[in-house]
Design an enzyme around this catalytic site. Sequence first.
Site, short mmCIF file in Angstrom:
data_model
loop_
_atom_site.label_atom_id
_atom_site.label_comp_id
_atom_site.label_asym_id
_atom_site.label_seq_id
_atom_site.Cartn_x
_atom_site.Cartn_y
_atom_site.Cartn_z
N ASP A 1 -6.82 -6.57 4.51
CA ASP A 1 -7.95 -5.97 3.78
C ASP A 1 -8.91 -7.05 3.33
OD1 ASP A 1 -9.46 -4.00 2.35
OD2 ASP A 1 -8.50 -4.71 0.51
N ASP B 1 -3.32 -18.69 2.60
CA ASP B 1 -4.29 -19.54 1.88
C ASP B 1 -4.93 -20.54 2.84
OD1 ASP B 1 -1.71 -20.59 1.99
OD2 ASP B 1 -1.73 -21.47 -0.02
N ASP C 1 -12.97 -8.27 4.99
CA ASP C 1 -14.26 -8.38 4.29
C ASP C 1 -14.83 -9.79 4.43
OD1 ASP C 1 -13.92 -5.72 3.44
OD2 ASP C 1 -14.77 -6.12 1.46
N LYS D 1 2.67 -15.17 3.72
CA LYS D 1 2.87 -16.05 2.56
C LYS D 1 4.38 -16.24 2.39
CE LYS D 1 1.35 -18.44 -0.91
NZ LYS D 1 0.71 -19.75 -0.70
N TYR E 1 0.80 -1.23 0.00
CA TYR E 1 0.00 0.00 0.00
C TYR E 1 0.83 1.29 0.00
CZ TYR E 1 -4.59 -2.13 0.63
OH TYR E 1 -5.77 -2.81 0.43
C1 IPM Z 1 -10.54 -0.54 3.26
C2 IPM Z 1 -10.59 -0.19 1.79
C3 IPM Z 1 -9.32 0.53 1.36
C4 IPM Z 1 -8.15 -0.41 1.60
C5 IPM Z 1 -9.35 1.05 -0.10
C6 IPM Z 1 -10.48 2.02 -0.32
C7 IPM Z 1 -8.05 1.67 -0.52
O1 IPM Z 1 -10.83 -1.33 1.02
O2 IPM Z 1 -10.43 0.36 4.09
O3 IPM Z 1 -10.63 -1.73 3.59
O4 IPM Z 1 -7.86 -1.26 0.76
O5 IPM Z 1 -7.56 -0.29 2.66
MN MN Z 2 -11.27 -3.10 2.21
#
Ligand code: IPM
Ligand code: MN
Length: 364
Positions: free
Chosen positions: A255, A231, A259, A198, A147
């Site tokens: 990240d 993985d 999710d 990884k 990042y």
């Molecule tokens: C998050 C988002 C961000 C990230 C994006 C918008 C750059 O997905 O905060 O999880 O990847 O960190």
């Molecule tokens: Mn995200």
Amino acid sequence: MSSKSSANVSGSKRIAVIPGDGIGTEVTREAVKVLKAVTSGSRTKLDFTEFDWGAERYLRDGTTLPPDAAPMLRRDFDAVLFGAVGDPRVPSNIHAADILLGLRAKLDLYVNLRPVELIDAALTPLRDRGTSDINFVVLRENTEGLYVGMGGQFQRGTPHEVAVQEDINTRKGVERIIRYAFEYAREHQLGRVCMSDKSNALTYGHELWLRVFSQVKDEYPGIESRHLYIDTLVMEVVRDPGQFRVIVTCNLFGDILSDLGAQLAGGLGLAPSGNIHPGRVSLFEPVHGSAPTIAGKNLANPCGAVLASAMMLDHLDLRPQAEALRKAIRAAVHEKHTTVDLGGTLGTREAGDWLAEYVTKNPR
Ligand code: IPM
Ligand code: MN
Ligand code: NAD
């Protein structure tokens, strides 16, 4: 005396509010409403100042993150409440990278704390799993990895083009997030930490993670430690999430994992996060993005933003008020006073009103 400490002395906490784009603005409005309600009878007041950084401003005058933003936030505020950034009118998302990744880097918010907590068994897509099976935190390294934006493109648009994106892992950066994971486990009596990388393929960058982990874990003999390749980790999180309490990993894997975790616990609408530098001004936001397809329709779930606000209150040492917000969310979810993604019938504003009324009646 700095303005920050004078704010504390006067019994108020100064909150910078950055609603951002799309549903970020809608859920942040509700979070502020609920925060005002929960602190209305408290000795400590919250003093909100809104900033218009986002796509609209960028398209108007080219501003993404103003150059003095980070020092100003550090000097004049106690915390930042953030919505989301991202707008289809800015296909490169340059404003979002400058604003959100910029603040994470410039405020050195090296911890991205993303709790995954199932509060109602009906919400998980996993069969036969209950609330005790899904309760862990993801600690995502938040300032390094892929990042940092180091790299470049060569002969762009030609058949010979080359794109390079560097993965930066520093001893200091890796060590501080791993150490934070053990400290977090100790403070919250969680008993185990799993580090995921990884290193079998990324034999330089992630070998550093593995080596640092094996050194730091020896300092915490009371905490069970485990290493899993990413993985395998994602497979295990779906197969048997109850085995995890604290998972620490790099920026990109964190990240993705957050999710996945959000979905296991009822979806993105419920997931909060804290971008934290212990002891310094920190930024709190829902895990979700600006969701352009549902923006402006009063459909977005404000719960993630309200739970992020609870994390902010914890960080500001307003723990009873933080607990009151979490209690309100639990009640809303159980009684289905929610938006449609959680099975309710309320709009964003109405869900926020319900939470505000609940915390007014149940301030502790
Ligand atoms: C998050 C988002 C961000 C990230 C994006 C918008 C750059 O997905 O905060 O999880 O990847 O960190
Ligand atoms: Mn995200
Ligand atoms: P997203 O999180 O915006 O949406 C993913 C899915 O979840 C969509 O179906 C959306 O409708 C749904 N959703 C998200 N939040 C919801 C809520 N509160 N209530 C109900 N449903 C909700 O992710 P995306 O679609 O990949 O990204 C959209 C934009 O947001 C992109 O520009 C992306 O870069 C940006 N983004 C920003 C952040 C952030 O600011 N922290 C995080 C993720 C994505």
